[in-house]
Design an enzyme around this catalytic site. Sequence first.
Site, mmCIF file in Angstrom:
data_model
loop_
_atom_site.group_PDB
_atom_site.id
_atom_site.type_symbol
_atom_site.label_atom_id
_atom_site.label_comp_id
_atom_site.label_asym_id
_atom_site.label_seq_id
_atom_site.Cartn_x
_atom_site.Cartn_y
_atom_site.Cartn_z
ATOM 1 N N ASN A 246 0.825 -1.206 0.000
ATOM 2 C CA ASN A 246 0.000 0.000 0.000
ATOM 3 C C ASN A 246 0.859 1.256 0.000
ATOM 4 O OD1 ASN A 246 -2.317 -1.541 0.153
ATOM 5 N ND2 ASN A 246 -2.801 -1.016 2.255
ATOM 6 N N ARG B 11 -10.639 -4.159 -14.492
ATOM 7 C CA ARG B 11 -9.510 -5.017 -14.115
ATOM 8 C C ARG B 11 -10.019 -6.451 -14.128
ATOM 9 N NH1 ARG B 11 -5.746 -1.458 -11.611
ATOM 10 N NH2 ARG B 11 -6.730 0.284 -10.518
ATOM 11 N N ARG C 70 -5.029 2.018 -13.599
ATOM 12 C CA ARG C 70 -3.660 2.186 -13.122
ATOM 13 C C ARG C 70 -3.012 0.862 -12.719
ATOM 14 N NH1 ARG C 70 -1.131 6.702 -11.600
ATOM 15 N NH2 ARG C 70 -3.056 7.875 -11.336
ATOM 16 N N HIS D 267 -15.344 3.161 -15.247
ATOM 17 C CA HIS D 267 -15.121 2.416 -14.008
ATOM 18 C C HIS D 267 -16.336 1.575 -13.620
ATOM 19 C CE1 HIS D 267 -14.417 2.181 -9.481
ATOM 20 N NE2 HIS D 267 -13.283 1.733 -9.974
ATOM 21 N N ARG E 103 -13.945 2.407 4.150
ATOM 22 C CA ARG E 103 -12.765 1.569 4.316
ATOM 23 C C ARG E 103 -11.501 2.401 4.460
ATOM 24 N NH1 ARG E 103 -11.556 -0.985 -0.735
ATOM 25 N NH2 ARG E 103 -9.698 0.263 -1.029
ATOM 26 N N HIS F 11 -15.328 -3.537 -0.084
ATOM 27 C CA HIS F 11 -15.184 -2.859 -1.359
ATOM 28 C C HIS F 11 -16.497 -2.375 -1.958
ATOM 29 C CE1 HIS F 11 -13.912 -2.740 -5.764
ATOM 30 N NE2 HIS F 11 -12.935 -2.077 -5.175
#
Length: 724
Positions: free
Chosen positions: A74, A406, A436, A466, A595, A623
């Site tokens: 992270n 993704r 990214r 997205h 989160r 998420h």
Amino acid sequence: MDADNIQTDSGLVSDLDDDFDPQVGKNDPALPIERYLDRELSWLAFNQRVLELAEDPALPVLERANFLAIFASNLDEFFMVRVAGLKRRILTGLAVPTNIGRAPQDALSDISTAAHVLQDRHAHAFQEIVRPALAEHGVDIVTWDSLSDVDRRSLRGYFSNQIFPVLMPLAVDPAHPFPYISGLSLNLAVRLHSSKTGKQEFARLKVPSMLPRFVRVDRTESVDKVRFITLEDLIANHLEDLFPGMDILEHHVFRVTRNEDVVIEEDDTENLIKALEKELLRRRFGPPIRLEVTEDMDEVTLGLLVRELDVTEQEVYRLPAPLDLGGLFDLRIDRPDLHYTKHVPTTAAQLLTGEPNETPDIFRAISRGDVLLHHPYESFATSVQAFLEQAAADPNVLAIKQTLYRTSGDSPIVEALIAAAESGKQVLALVEIKARFDEEANISWARKLEKAGVHVVYGLVGLKTHCKLALVVRYEKGVLRHYSHIGTGNYNPKTSRIYEDMGLLTADDQVGKDLTRLFNELSGYAIEKKFKRLLVAPLHLRKALLKRIADETANALAGKPAGIRIKVNSMVDEDIIDGLYRASQAGVPVDIWVRGICSLKPGVPGMSENIRVRSILGRYLEHSRIFCFHTLGEPQVFIGSADMMHRNLDRRVEALVRLVDPRHLSEVDALFTRAMDERTSSWWLDETGEWTRHHQDADGKPLDDMQNRLMQQIGQRKRPVSRR
């Protein structure tokens, strides 16, 4: 959780895209000027929560090692993107507005101070807490100095056969300039003395990343008792083989983090791929923004590195060895007793046929009513993946349309789309090649899909796509019927096992029409009109959410019932935060479940005393994004892909879908009630930006682990009785 986390929306990785807005902090006379928490420091506070899990003795020790690795990964991304973006703007003279009005240099200084404290704490957690705990359970990470002669002879043979042939020492002298140091690579800085010339020399040796980071000391030892030595320690104690005839004066490990912030100009799709590929090559050579060195590094070596890499004093991090604790991801040991108890996701009850071994008929199940999925408690493979695979094989399916942000390297989702195209179906794949750190993979997938005959598009210029959408058009009894999936997470079978996400499978005709038009607009030129059951960014989502917040505010002012509940990964957008402040001032109870980053200050008298903010971290990465509004007892509840950030609301195509089934509304309501319950283990945010962990009661007994509880409850669900 595993290493896949660091390559996706954030493993425990929080959202880090550049998120500057020149309109930040618009003045509202009804609200204090200093009403936001700093987003960068809030992100570091999020990573501290990850670290607190590594420090928790109640968790299985290999999971604690995994949390140390997640923390490290992270932080790497935070420096590569957020810190790099700040520094780039300062160096290029661009405006760097912040949501608390600090000067950019002060912002970097505060980040550096906080990051130094956290990295020191992280190193201490490994050395003093996790490493001894691993040893107690038979997993010992040792150093060369502690080994016996027998151990050393065994490892010398391994070094000679497996490591030495791939090492490439690089001298630094007038004939050999200082070499390029690749970002995030481990390196040995070696100072040498030549007996021939009498001079001191310097060399750099890269630790090969393709070799195991942790080397087994005993090749025949049982799995219940294992010893490891780090690869760099093993290499450092065989430098004489690499520099024969030279005296080794000093050797130290160092690591460089580089700016990997990608900035591209979007003229048209044809040039976009080429521009992106060119920028990805440039990214490898971004300027250094952090230098990590072992704490025993001598001043001569450090001075050379600082000078050659052109880093500042505050960008140097002195840490005890080993560096790069992200390498703990490589501690893969077959010790189930040192991990979380294995959980096998169940097939969603609404998809079950009643026959124990019968494959669910997804279309038949969806036609009975909306299906709300909750991963990873419910299986992605037997729901979303099965939906697309059945669609690809079904001769009655005429078309499939899908967004891909993704996905995994061996994605069955992509294979299903290819199979559908090869069987003659119309297939549209909207591939976001600007996701990214997944750019190269997505370009590769896009070309593979195109080769198979899939219509591949890259979305709208200037916007990232997205949203998580799939639409299947099926011919049934003389008419075309739409089957849709709208989710909160990526179409990625691997991360679906560790990411908490929700998704809606529906045969609702209005949703199908909404998605048909949205896909047409995404493959065309613009998103212009509103939708019936969807809220879509960038044009309408912010306005729609602010209107619903304002409606709850007005109801509270009129003495009517009101309430707002929001679950997101990040709460940063000032307009949304200000709307929630005004709702709190009107007496609306507001629950925020976040989160990662939260710039909202809860509990401030006269501004936000009616707002509670909670965070839950655990074995799964929370998420999903959920938005709930009381609406005078007729709740409006939305799920989807959007966080409350400028980029999501202004520079991305996002989609939320409204849930309408009363059972689903009750399920979401129960989820929030449990998350905000004082008997649930969670972190609580105060007005100063401090997060306090609440995981034990007054008697020291553990509070309820929400994720474990959901595993138990969802796994026991039975197929509901059909209402039709």
